[in-house]
Design a protein around this motif. Structure first.
Motif, PDB file in Angstrom:
ATOM      1  N   ASP A 103       0.850  -1.205   0.000  1.00  7.33           N
ATOM      2  CA  ASP A 103       0.000   0.000   0.000  1.00  7.33           C
ATOM      3  C   ASP A 103       0.876   1.242   0.000  1.00  7.33           C
ATOM      4  N   THR A 104       0.534   2.173  -0.895  1.00  7.56           N
ATOM      5  CA  THR A 104       1.302   3.391  -0.964  1.00  7.56           C
ATOM      6  C   THR A 104       0.877   4.345   0.153  1.00  7.56           C
ATOM      7  N   GLU A 105       1.827   5.124   0.657  1.00  4.91           N
ATOM      8  CA  GLU A 105       1.524   6.061   1.745  1.00  4.91           C
ATOM      9  C   GLU A 105       1.153   7.427   1.199  1.00  4.91           C
ATOM     10  N   VAL A 106       1.304   7.620  -0.091  1.00 11.16           N
ATOM     11  CA  VAL A 106       0.896   8.851  -0.752  1.00 11.16           C
ATOM     12  C   VAL A 106      -0.284   8.489  -1.653  1.00 11.16           C
ATOM     13  N   THR A 107      -1.405   9.115  -1.411  1.00 13.91           N
ATOM     14  CA  THR A 107      -2.632   8.767  -2.115  1.00 13.91           C
ATOM     15  C   THR A 107      -2.980   9.829  -3.143  1.00 13.91           C
ATOM     16  N   GLN A 108      -3.186   9.398  -4.364  1.00 16.36           N
ATOM     17  CA  GLN A 108      -3.545  10.332  -5.425  1.00 16.36           C
ATOM     18  C   GLN A 108      -4.928   9.986  -5.985  1.00 16.36           C
ATOM     19  N   THR A 109      -5.708  11.028  -6.232  1.00 20.33           N
ATOM     20  CA  THR A 109      -7.018  10.855  -6.869  1.00 20.33           C
ATOM     21  C   THR A 109      -7.228  11.934  -7.917  1.00 20.33           C
ATOM     22  N   PRO A 110      -7.940  11.608  -8.996  1.00 18.59           N
ATOM     23  CA  PRO A 110      -8.376  10.261  -9.367  1.00 18.59           C
ATOM     24  C   PRO A 110      -7.225   9.437  -9.944  1.00 18.59           C
ATOM     25  N   LYS A 111      -7.440   8.169 -10.178  1.00 22.96           N
ATOM     26  CA  LYS A 111      -6.410   7.327 -10.807  1.00 22.96           C
ATOM     27  C   LYS A 111      -6.351   7.577 -12.304  1.00 22.96           C
ATOM     28  N   HIS A 112      -7.494   7.861 -12.890  1.00 22.85           N
ATOM     29  CA  HIS A 112      -7.571   8.142 -14.322  1.00 22.85           C
ATOM     30  C   HIS A 112      -8.433   9.386 -14.522  1.00 22.85           C
ATOM     31  N   LEU A 113      -8.085  10.180 -15.521  1.00 21.27           N
ATOM     32  CA  LEU A 113      -8.861  11.380 -15.821  1.00 21.27           C
ATOM     33  C   LEU A 113      -8.790  11.638 -17.315  1.00 21.27           C
ATOM     34  N   VAL A 114      -9.959  11.776 -17.926  1.00 20.19           N
ATOM     35  CA  VAL A 114     -10.053  12.159 -19.330  1.00 20.19           C
ATOM     36  C   VAL A 114     -10.757  13.502 -19.372  1.00 20.19           C
ATOM     37  N   MET A 115     -10.160  14.453 -20.034  1.00 17.88           N
ATOM     38  CA  MET A 115     -10.768  15.780 -20.094  1.00 17.88           C
ATOM     39  C   MET A 115     -10.539  16.442 -21.447  1.00 17.88           C
ATOM     40  N   GLY A 116     -11.460  17.332 -21.789  1.00 18.94           N
ATOM     41  CA  GLY A 116     -11.309  18.094 -23.009  1.00 18.94           C
ATOM     42  C   GLY A 116     -10.420  19.296 -22.776  1.00 18.94           C
ATOM     43  N   MET A 117     -10.022  19.916 -23.853  1.00 16.09           N
ATOM     44  CA  MET A 117      -9.065  21.021 -23.753  1.00 16.09           C
ATOM     45  C   MET A 117      -9.654  22.254 -23.089  1.00 16.09           C
ATOM     46  N   THR A 118     -10.982  22.332 -23.010  1.00 14.18           N
ATOM     47  CA  THR A 118     -11.582  23.514 -22.387  1.00 14.18           C
ATOM     48  C   THR A 118     -12.004  23.269 -20.943  1.00 14.18           C
ATOM     49  N   ASN A 119     -11.828  22.050 -20.470  1.00 23.14           N
ATOM     50  CA  ASN A 119     -12.276  21.708 -19.117  1.00 23.14           C
ATOM     51  C   ASN A 119     -11.343  22.260 -18.051  1.00 23.14           C
ATOM     52  N   LYS A 120     -11.898  22.343 -16.828  1.00 23.56           N
ATOM     53  CA  LYS A 120     -11.092  22.626 -15.644  1.00 23.56           C
ATOM     54  C   LYS A 120     -11.245  21.444 -14.697  1.00 23.56           C
ATOM     55  N   LYS A 121     -10.140  20.905 -14.261  1.00 25.62           N
ATOM     56  CA  LYS A 121     -10.150  19.775 -13.325  1.00 25.62           C
ATOM     57  C   LYS A 121      -9.009  19.948 -12.344  1.00 25.62           C
ATOM     58  N   SER A 122      -9.049  19.119 -11.298  1.00 25.83           N
ATOM     59  CA  SER A 122      -7.972  19.161 -10.306  1.00 25.83           C
ATOM     60  C   SER A 122      -7.515  17.757  -9.962  1.00 25.83           C
ATOM     61  N   LEU A 123      -6.210  17.623  -9.766  1.00 21.44           N
ATOM     62  CA  LEU A 123      -5.620  16.394  -9.245  1.00 21.44           C
ATOM     63  C   LEU A 123      -5.328  16.616  -7.768  1.00 21.44           C
ATOM     64  N   LYS A 124      -5.537  15.551  -6.990  1.00 23.46           N
ATOM     65  CA  LYS A 124      -5.334  15.678  -5.550  1.00 23.46           C
ATOM     66  C   LYS A 124      -4.307  14.673  -5.057  1.00 23.46           C
ATOM     67  N   CYS A 125      -3.604  15.062  -4.021  1.00 17.87           N
ATOM     68  CA  CYS A 125      -2.561  14.234  -3.415  1.00 17.87           C
ATOM     69  C   CYS A 125      -2.610  14.435  -1.909  1.00 17.87           C
ATOM     70  N   GLU A 126      -2.470  13.338  -1.177  1.00 18.41           N
ATOM     71  CA  GLU A 126      -2.540  13.416   0.280  1.00 18.41           C
ATOM     72  C   GLU A 126      -1.499  12.496   0.895  1.00 18.41           C
ATOM     73  N   GLN A 127      -0.842  12.974   1.931  1.00 20.41           N
ATOM     74  CA  GLN A 127       0.104  12.139   2.686  1.00 20.41           C
ATOM     75  C   GLN A 127      -0.048  12.453   4.169  1.00 20.41           C
TER      76      GLN A 127
END
Lengths: 115, 114
Positions: free
Chosen positions: A1-25
């Motif tokens: 089990d990794t001690e650094v958690t990232q979400t989401p695992k997969h992300l598909v987005m268009g060029m005009t979208n706004k999204k965020s990647l998250k990381c927690e330790q």
């Protein structure tokens, strides 16, 4: 089990979208990193936060915007990305940036695809 | 500027055979050296590190590495590999003159055959 958690695992987005990647330790680490990794290549450093302040920005385009709300969390805000930004985005943490370098602990990454 | 050279992009080897993955670095100052492994669809995992002291460093999964200052090398070895060792291996150096950024080598793909 990794001690650094990232979400989401997969992300598909268009060029005009706004999204965020998250990381927690929860290891009490005070340095956190964002890397970009293309297939069959080593990770490329994007940003480093030390004690919740941006310490290193490797000339990353402004369509990538990092944020460190507290010592356990690291976000990467994405806006108006290009197809060449498709990659695996890795978060890592280490005890601190200082006189002794400590190894980094990596999450399993977010695989980002830009349509 | 620091650089790390992994001399082999791919290393095929039969199961239970020994393996050596080569790594050379360029530096005129003391550095910290690491080997990381990346399994498919995962992040990087630390195998071992050299910070100071004994030049022979033992890591996880039966791997070891030897620091050679005169040859500026940090080669990774395992006496008997398993199928499960198939992965990408990255040598890395921490550069005290560059804000302690980690510089990664290009990686070596270890492919263990039955």
């Amino acid at each position: 089990d990794t001690e650094v958690t990232q979400t989401p695992k997969h992300l598909v987005m268009g060029m005009t979208n706004k999204k965020s990647l998250k990381c927690e330790q929860h290891m009490g680490h005070r340095a956190m990193y964002w890397y970009k990794q293309k297939a069959k290549k080593p990770p490329e450093l994007m940003f480093v936060y030390s004690y919740e302040k941006l310490s290193i920005n490797e000339s990353v385009p402004s369509r990538f915007s990092p944020e460190c709300p507290n010592s356990s969390l690291l976000n990467l805000h994405l806006h108006a990305l290009q197809p060449e930004d498709s990659a695996l985005y890795l978060c890592a943490s280490s005890q601190e940036i200082g006189q002794r370098s400590q190894p980094q602990h990596f999450g399993d990454g977010t695989r980002l695809s830009i349509l | 500027a620091q650089s790390v050279t992994q001399l082999d992009s791919q290393v095929p080897v039969f199961e239970e055979a020994p393996v050596e993955l080569r790594c050379n670095y360029s530096s005129s100052v003391s550095v910290y050296l690491f080997w990381y492994v990346q399994y498919p669809n995962q992040g990087l995992q630390l195998l071992l590190k050299y910070l100071s002291g004994s030049t022979l460093v033992k890591g996880i999964n039966g791997f070891e590495a030897e620091f050679n200052k005169s040859q500026t090398s940090f080669h990774l070895r395992k006496p008997s590999v398993h199928i499960s060792d198939t992965a990408e291996y990255f040598c890395a150096v921490s550069d005290p003159t560059g804000g302690f950024k980690t510089i990664f080598g290009a990686g070596t793909r270890l492919f263990v055959k039955a």
